[in-house]
Every structure is written in structure tokens, then in C-alpha cells.
Design a protein around this motif. Structure first.
Motif, PDB file in Angstrom:
ATOM      1  N   HIS A 144     -53.660 -22.902 -30.396  1.00  0.00           N
ATOM      2  CA  HIS A 144     -52.579 -24.322 -30.262  1.00  0.00           C
ATOM      3  C   HIS A 144     -54.092 -25.057 -30.896  1.00  0.00           C
ATOM      4  O   HIS A 144     -54.470 -24.684 -30.476  1.00  0.00           O
ATOM      5  CB  HIS A 144     -52.305 -24.906 -29.134  1.00  0.00           C
ATOM      6  CG  HIS A 144     -51.571 -23.578 -28.905  1.00  0.00           C
ATOM      7  ND1 HIS A 144     -49.863 -23.804 -29.652  1.00  0.00           N
ATOM      8  CD2 HIS A 144     -51.216 -21.847 -27.670  1.00  0.00           C
ATOM      9  CE1 HIS A 144     -49.661 -22.328 -28.661  1.00  0.00           C
ATOM     10  NE2 HIS A 144     -50.083 -22.056 -27.661  1.00  0.00           N
ATOM     11  N   CYS A 179     -49.906 -30.780 -30.575  1.00  0.00           N
ATOM     12  CA  CYS A 179     -50.762 -29.775 -31.114  1.00  0.00           C
ATOM     13  C   CYS A 179     -50.462 -29.313 -32.183  1.00  0.00           C
ATOM     14  O   CYS A 179     -49.664 -29.695 -33.193  1.00  0.00           O
ATOM     15  CB  CYS A 179     -49.678 -28.786 -30.419  1.00  0.00           C
ATOM     16  SG  CYS A 179     -50.665 -27.147 -30.890  1.00  0.00           S
ATOM     17  N   GLU A 181     -52.037 -27.579 -34.916  1.00  0.00           N
ATOM     18  CA  GLU A 181     -52.411 -26.082 -35.331  1.00  0.00           C
ATOM     19  C   GLU A 181     -50.746 -25.262 -35.047  1.00  0.00           C
ATOM     20  O   GLU A 181     -50.151 -25.239 -34.456  1.00  0.00           O
ATOM     21  CB  GLU A 181     -52.665 -25.004 -34.386  1.00  0.00           C
ATOM     22  CG  GLU A 181     -53.081 -23.796 -34.698  1.00  0.00           C
ATOM     23  CD  GLU A 181     -54.331 -24.392 -36.117  1.00  0.00           C
ATOM     24  OE1 GLU A 181     -55.129 -24.454 -36.256  1.00  0.00           O
ATOM     25  OE2 GLU A 181     -53.440 -22.935 -37.171  1.00  0.00           O
ATOM     26  N   TYR A 182     -50.184 -24.342 -36.408  1.00  0.00           N
ATOM     27  CA  TYR A 182     -49.021 -23.602 -36.628  1.00  0.00           C
ATOM     28  C   TYR A 182     -48.867 -22.670 -35.620  1.00  0.00           C
ATOM     29  O   TYR A 182     -49.631 -21.951 -36.186  1.00  0.00           O
ATOM     30  CB  TYR A 182     -48.226 -24.239 -38.249  1.00  0.00           C
ATOM     31  CG  TYR A 182     -47.090 -23.129 -37.821  1.00  0.00           C
ATOM     32  CD1 TYR A 182     -45.966 -24.212 -37.225  1.00  0.00           C
ATOM     33  CD2 TYR A 182     -46.909 -21.945 -38.378  1.00  0.00           C
ATOM     34  CE1 TYR A 182     -44.536 -23.109 -37.621  1.00  0.00           C
ATOM     35  CE2 TYR A 182     -45.608 -21.772 -37.838  1.00  0.00           C
ATOM     36  CZ  TYR A 182     -44.382 -22.232 -38.033  1.00  0.00           C
ATOM     37  OH  TYR A 182     -43.486 -21.878 -37.450  1.00  0.00           O
ATOM     38  N   CYS A 183     -48.164 -22.356 -34.627  1.00  0.00           N
ATOM     39  CA  CYS A 183     -47.894 -21.560 -33.135  1.00  0.00           C
ATOM     40  C   CYS A 183     -46.831 -21.345 -33.281  1.00  0.00           C
ATOM     41  O   CYS A 183     -46.640 -20.439 -32.134  1.00  0.00           O
ATOM     42  CB  CYS A 183     -48.824 -22.521 -32.530  1.00  0.00           C
ATOM     43  SG  CYS A 183     -47.558 -24.012 -31.749  1.00  0.00           S
ATOM     44  N   HIS A 187     -43.441 -25.444 -32.418  1.00  0.00           N
ATOM     45  CA  HIS A 187     -44.270 -25.963 -32.926  1.00  0.00           C
ATOM     46  C   HIS A 187     -44.243 -27.756 -32.774  1.00  0.00           C
ATOM     47  O   HIS A 187     -45.300 -28.283 -31.742  1.00  0.00           O
ATOM     48  CB  HIS A 187     -45.617 -25.486 -34.107  1.00  0.00           C
ATOM     49  CG  HIS A 187     -46.628 -26.476 -34.290  1.00  0.00           C
ATOM     50  ND1 HIS A 187     -47.449 -26.570 -33.936  1.00  0.00           N
ATOM     51  CD2 HIS A 187     -46.750 -27.101 -35.299  1.00  0.00           C
ATOM     52  CE1 HIS A 187     -48.183 -27.560 -34.146  1.00  0.00           C
ATOM     53  NE2 HIS A 187     -47.501 -28.359 -35.611  1.00  0.00           N
ATOM     54  N   MET A 190     -43.941 -29.604 -29.458  1.00  0.00           N
ATOM     55  CA  MET A 190     -45.515 -29.082 -28.497  1.00  0.00           C
ATOM     56  C   MET A 190     -46.394 -30.414 -28.395  1.00  0.00           C
ATOM     57  O   MET A 190     -46.785 -30.875 -29.117  1.00  0.00           O
ATOM     58  CB  MET A 190     -46.303 -27.643 -28.601  1.00  0.00           C
ATOM     59  CG  MET A 190     -46.946 -27.321 -27.885  1.00  0.00           C
ATOM     60  SD  MET A 190     -48.075 -25.945 -28.399  1.00  0.00           S
ATOM     61  CE  MET A 190     -49.254 -26.099 -27.286  1.00  0.00           C
TER      62      MET A 190
HETATM   63 CU1  CUA Z   1     -49.088 -24.723 -30.008  1.00  0.00          CU
HETATM   64 CU2  CUA Z   1     -48.606 -26.106 -32.582  1.00  0.00          CU
END
Ligand code: CUA
Length: 337
Positions: A144, A179, A181-183, A187, A190
Motif C-alpha cells: 500500500h 492509498c 498503490e493499487y492493492c 483500493h 482505502m
Molecule cells: Cu491499499 Cu491501494
């Protein structure tokens, strides 16, 4: 109408204006060079166009002076960009010594926050204004990235690693926590809030959320994970005593020495045989992410950092620490620290 369009988020930290100045400089240079290139391109295309079907251009053998100029000037410009960015980066790499530590764990799909005095929150981060705050970040699952646009700070939260980020908020208010960062599926959900309060309202929030202190929770985990059976305050303990160690320098079994900082504590829990203390055997088993969850590790870390003489329990102490009422798990009256 135009006044309502914001190019940049508000500047709400000490570093924000400096980042924006650098950013504007780089964008300004880029726009200026692009504009000159585009104008010359159009001008030359017209000025030197082919006028007859059989026209042949003159033979050119280059110009040393011209080559030097158009290599030298861009080189100077990018060196200025590099020097400026590097000095900003290094100037902000290390948090001031009076920064307060807050522990942040990312997971799919939320931010979990633990304060040193035990307050916990999810997708919210309460901080005081005009006070350096240092975050220790990690993740329970995937990568993340912790981002507060108004503060111009961003740092990845990585599984199995502990990264830091610090900032000093300059204005009370509510800011975005994202967030970046593609998680995974959620995502985009988030997201959270950073709530910056003045000293009084922050203190009020802290006391309204007062719970078991993080270090005290770490002490319970120290007992729960049986750390105490080798690291207890007993004369015949098989592992080193862990009090008064933080920010000292300690000898290792291989003859070198190590600074006792957060990364050394973390490594010694996750991979205890990497750096064995002088005079001890490499017998400690590693504690993986599954056995000791990242937020539990952060609590143990808070305990170890704060452990002074007498704070380490001895082997025969199995019950909860005395400051806690075993029936409720809450601190006893008047013993909240
Ligand atoms: Cu955690 Cu995107």
C-alpha cells in the motif's frame, strides 16, 4: 469560476511549500523548453521548407560551439534540479528528535493506526498541529502507499518491511488520507482522514480514547509469546536482557557491533540469527508474520523501545501486568500510564 479551480491541494505541512517551489521550477523549465522547441519546429518547417521538387539542401558539417551550448545548458539545468531535489530529500529524510511516533499498518483495505498511549483508530489519523510526527509504516498483506496530498508526503507500506515517514502539520483541519498503490478490488475505497487539531483539542481526543498503552500491550504480548522465558529478568536467562537498549550500541557475536534501533529490533524478531548478541547462542526461533502479526510486532517494539530497568518481567510472571485489571483488560483507575 476560474478561482474555484484548484491546481494544487492546500499547503498544510512544513514541507509543502518547498515541494511546490521545486515542482513549479521543474514544470516551468519543462514548459519553457517545450514551448521553444515547438515554436522553432514550426518556424524552421516554414522557413526551410522545400520550394522546388528537385531542391537539395546544403551539406552541413555540424558546429562544435552549438553542440557544446545545447549540451551544456541542459546539463546545468538538470544538475540544478538534481541538487535542489537531493537537498530537499536529505533535509527531510530523518525526523526531528522530538517527533512523536505513531504506528500505521495497511491492509486490504484500511489503514490501522496505533498511538503510543494505546489509542487506536481506523482510516483516521489524529495529530497535533506544529508538532513533528513520525510514522512507522508496514503492511499485513500487499503493498500500500500512504499519501497525504495536503502535506506533500507519500511512502509505501510494504509487507515484511518497516518504513518511516514524517511531517509537521501547520494548520488545524481535516485532510485526505489516500492509498496510492493499487492493492486490489477495493483500493479506491482505502481512503481516510488526517485530523489535525490544536494542542488542546488533540489532547482532549487522546484522553477520550485512552486505552491500554501500546507499550503495555507490547508487554502483555511479550508474556504471551513466551519471550519472557529466555529474555526475562532472571539471572540465568538464556537471552540478553532487553532493558535500556534502545539507541545504544551493542557488541555482536561475530565481533562487530550494531546500533540498537527499530530495524534491529524488528530483524531480531523476524530473523533472530542474523545478528546475534555477543555472549549468546543463536538459539532463538524466528517469529513470522503469521505467528506475530505486524501490529502485534509494533506493540512489542513500543515496549522494547521504552523498557527501562525493572520493566522487563521475570519468568515466573504469567499474569497481566499490574497496571491492568485482569477482569476487564482495562487499565486500573489512575494508572493509565
Ligand atoms: Cu491499499 Cu491501494
Amino acid at each position: 469560476m476560474l478561482a474555484q479551480i484548484r491546481l494544487f491541494p492546500e499547503q498544510a505541512s512544513t514541507i509543502a511549500a518547498e515541494i511546490d517551489n521545486l515542482y513549479s521550477f521543474i514544470v516551468g523549465i519543462t514548459v519553457a523548453i517545450s514551448a521553444v522547441t515547438a515554436v522553432l519546429l514550426i518556424y524552421f518547417a516554414i522557413r526551410y521548407r522545400r520550394r522546388r521538387v528537385d531542391e537539395v539542401g546544403p551539406v552541413i558539417h555540424g558546429s562544435m560551439a552549438l553542440e557544446l551550448v545545447w549540451t551544456g545548458i541542459p546539463l546545468l539545468i538538470v544538475l540544478v534540479m538534481f541538487g535542489w531535489s537531493a537537498s530537499l530529500f536529505f533535509g527531510y529524510a530523518i525526523a526531528p528528535a522530538d517527533a512523536i511516533d505513531i504506528y500505521v499498518t495497511g491492509r486490504q483495505w484500511m489503514w490501522k493506526v496505533q498511538h503510543p498511549d494505546g489509542q487506536r483508530e481506523i482510516n483516521e489519523l489524529h495529530v497535533p498541529v506544529n508538532q513533528p510526527v513520525r510514522l512507522l509504516l508496514t503492511s499485513e498483506d500487499v503493498i500500500h502507499s500512504f499519501f497525504v496530498p495536503e502535506f506533500r508526503v507519500k511512502q509505501d507500506a510494504l509487507p515484511g518491511r518497516y518504513t518511516t515517514l514524517w511531517f509537521q502539520a501547520t494548520k488545524p483541519g481535516v485532510y485526505h488520507l489516500l492509498c496510492t498503490e493499487y492493492c486490489g478490488t477495493d483500493h479506491s475505497l482505502m481512503v481516510g482522514k488526517v485530523i489535525v487539531g490544536d494542542a488542546a483539542s488533540h489532547q482532549q481526543w487522546l484522553s477520550s480514547k485512552a486505552d491500554l498503552s501500546l507499550a503495555l500491550r507490547g508487554r502483555q504480548l511479550f508474556l504471551k509469546f513466551q519471550c519472557v522465558s529466555c529474555h526475562g529478568a532472571d539471572a540465568d536467562a538464556r537471552g540478553p536482557r532487553l532493558e535500556n537498549l534502545y539507541r545504544t550500541r551493542r557488541p555482536l557475536a561475530d565481533g562487530s557491533s550494531v546500533n540498537v534501533d527499530e530495524s534491529y529490533y524488528i530483524e531480531s524478531i523476524r530473523n533472530p540469527r542474523a545478528k546475534v548478541a555477543a555472549g549468546y547462542q543463536p538459539i532463538m526461533p524466528p517469529f513470522t508474520d503469521d505467528q506475530m502479526k505486524p501490529d502485534e510486532l509494533l506493540a512489542v517494539l513500543a515496549f522494547l523501545k521504552s523498557a527501562k530497568s525493572g520493566d522487563i518481567p521475570s519468568r515466573n510472571e504469567q499474569a497481566s501486568p499490574p497496571a491492568v485489571d485482569p477482569s476487564t483488560g482495562k487499565p486500573k483507575e489512575g494508572e493509565n500510564k
